[in-house]
Design a protein around this motif. Sequence first.
Motif, PDB file in Angstrom:
ATOM      1  N   UNK A 214      21.330   5.870 -13.664  1.00  0.00           N
ATOM      2  CA  UNK A 214      21.257   4.597 -14.383  1.00  0.00           C
ATOM      3  C   UNK A 214      19.838   4.330 -14.881  1.00  0.00           C
ATOM      4  N   UNK A 215      18.852   4.591 -14.043  1.00  0.00           N
ATOM      5  CA  UNK A 215      17.460   4.347 -14.448  1.00  0.00           C
ATOM      6  C   UNK A 215      17.040   5.334 -15.527  1.00  0.00           C
ATOM      7  N   UNK A 216      17.452   6.600 -15.395  1.00  0.00           N
ATOM      8  CA  UNK A 216      17.111   7.590 -16.421  1.00  0.00           C
ATOM      9  C   UNK A 216      17.712   7.210 -17.764  1.00  0.00           C
ATOM     10  N   UNK A 217      18.927   6.689 -17.742  1.00  0.00           N
ATOM     11  CA  UNK A 217      19.558   6.240 -18.982  1.00  0.00           C
ATOM     12  C   UNK A 217      18.772   5.092 -19.606  1.00  0.00           C
ATOM     13  N   UNK A 218      18.301   4.173 -18.758  1.00  0.00           N
ATOM     14  CA  UNK A 218      17.484   3.075 -19.261  1.00  0.00           C
ATOM     15  C   UNK A 218      16.159   3.550 -19.832  1.00  0.00           C
ATOM     16  N   UNK A 219      15.525   4.519 -19.161  1.00  0.00           N
ATOM     17  CA  UNK A 219      14.262   5.061 -19.658  1.00  0.00           C
ATOM     18  C   UNK A 219      14.454   5.808 -20.970  1.00  0.00           C
ATOM     19  N   UNK A 220      15.596   6.476 -21.103  1.00  0.00           N
ATOM     20  CA  UNK A 220      15.879   7.176 -22.353  1.00  0.00           C
ATOM     21  C   UNK A 220      16.120   6.191 -23.495  1.00  0.00           C
ATOM     22  N   UNK A 221      16.875   5.125 -23.223  1.00  0.00           N
ATOM     23  CA  UNK A 221      17.162   4.137 -24.271  1.00  0.00           C
ATOM     24  C   UNK A 221      15.903   3.410 -24.726  1.00  0.00           C
ATOM     25  N   UNK A 222      14.901   3.334 -23.854  1.00  0.00           N
ATOM     26  CA  UNK A 222      13.643   2.672 -24.205  1.00  0.00           C
ATOM     27  C   UNK A 222      12.578   3.658 -24.657  1.00  0.00           C
ATOM     28  N   UNK A 223      13.007   4.913 -24.877  1.00  0.00           N
ATOM     29  CA  UNK A 223      12.144   5.973 -25.436  1.00  0.00           C
ATOM     30  C   UNK A 223      11.010   6.374 -24.505  1.00  0.00           C
ATOM     31  N   UNK A 224      11.184   6.172 -23.211  1.00  0.00           N
ATOM     32  CA  UNK A 224      10.192   6.661 -22.263  1.00  0.00           C
ATOM     33  C   UNK A 224      10.427   8.120 -21.907  1.00  0.00           C
ATOM     34  N   UNK A 225      11.673   8.574 -21.990  1.00  0.00           N
ATOM     35  CA  UNK A 225      12.019   9.957 -21.685  1.00  0.00           C
ATOM     36  C   UNK A 225      12.825  10.535 -22.838  1.00  0.00           C
ATOM     37  N   UNK A 226      12.646  11.835 -23.075  1.00  0.00           N
ATOM     38  CA  UNK A 226      13.407  12.514 -24.113  1.00  0.00           C
ATOM     39  C   UNK A 226      14.826  12.759 -23.631  1.00  0.00           C
ATOM     40  N   UNK A 227      15.757  12.796 -24.564  1.00  0.00           N
ATOM     41  CA  UNK A 227      17.164  12.996 -24.214  1.00  0.00           C
ATOM     42  C   UNK A 227      17.393  14.351 -23.565  1.00  0.00           C
TER      43      UNK A 227
END
Length: 272
Positions: A111-124
């Motif tokens: 869930x947190x990784x999905x949030x970080x991805x949606x906020x462009x903190x992590x690459x898909x």
Amino acid sequence: MADPFEVRMRFSSQLQHLNASVTSAQKAAQYALKYRDMDEDLHSCILEQLERNNMNTRANIMYFIEHFLEMAQKDGHVDYVRMIQRDIIRVVDAVAPDDGSGAANVKVVRRVLQGLQSKSFLASQTVEEINDVLKERETAHMDVVMSSPVNSTNPALGDMPASRTIPKPGGVVPPPHLDKKEITQRIEEDRERHKRLRESIWAVPTEPPDAEMWKMWEETSDLGDDDFLLAKEEEEERQRCVTDSCVHLQDEETRKRKSLAANGNRTTLATQ
């Protein structure tokens, strides 16, 4: 200038006492941003607390990271963002290790990784690779649970509980036993997070202007023939309901029908 050791100890204490409330996460994040000149030390505190504390505390710190990076980006301190991006694998390994002790935190990490991805903190691509690893760990944990009953009937093991049975080959061990207090705390915190998640579903951003209109536009599918047919049927049904509920319209409709019937009779007589 503040004492580095004191700052480190206070920040570690705040991480240990995190809970499901947004206030506790914001307080710890504001403290880290206040002493941004010690960002490397405070970042190492996050990693240390993730590796030392119990399952619930690790989950709280994982949720805190998402709030922390968002606040750090708004504050313009991108060094914290870069450090979490650099050590994201270590963070995931600490929250949901491959020995099965953090299997209950796998959903938290996702869930947190999905949030970080949606906020462009992590690459898909990074998130996809981590999710593949988490899927393997979750499967390995299920194998251990299915093969380790609570009360073993094996004479060699006697009445040894599942948390102390001999681990399977491959290094995966059953998850440690949680006491009643930790279980109750986790249930309450998950309930609070789910409630906040449901509230955020209805939140509408204030920027850009007309954000709600554009959000509905993006979520609405393209119009097709079925949509026009459905709209026509709904309009006819609406007109029928209005006519049935109004006496004047009913009288006018009756007059129209009589007029059409009379005109039809005249046409018939004329043709004869």
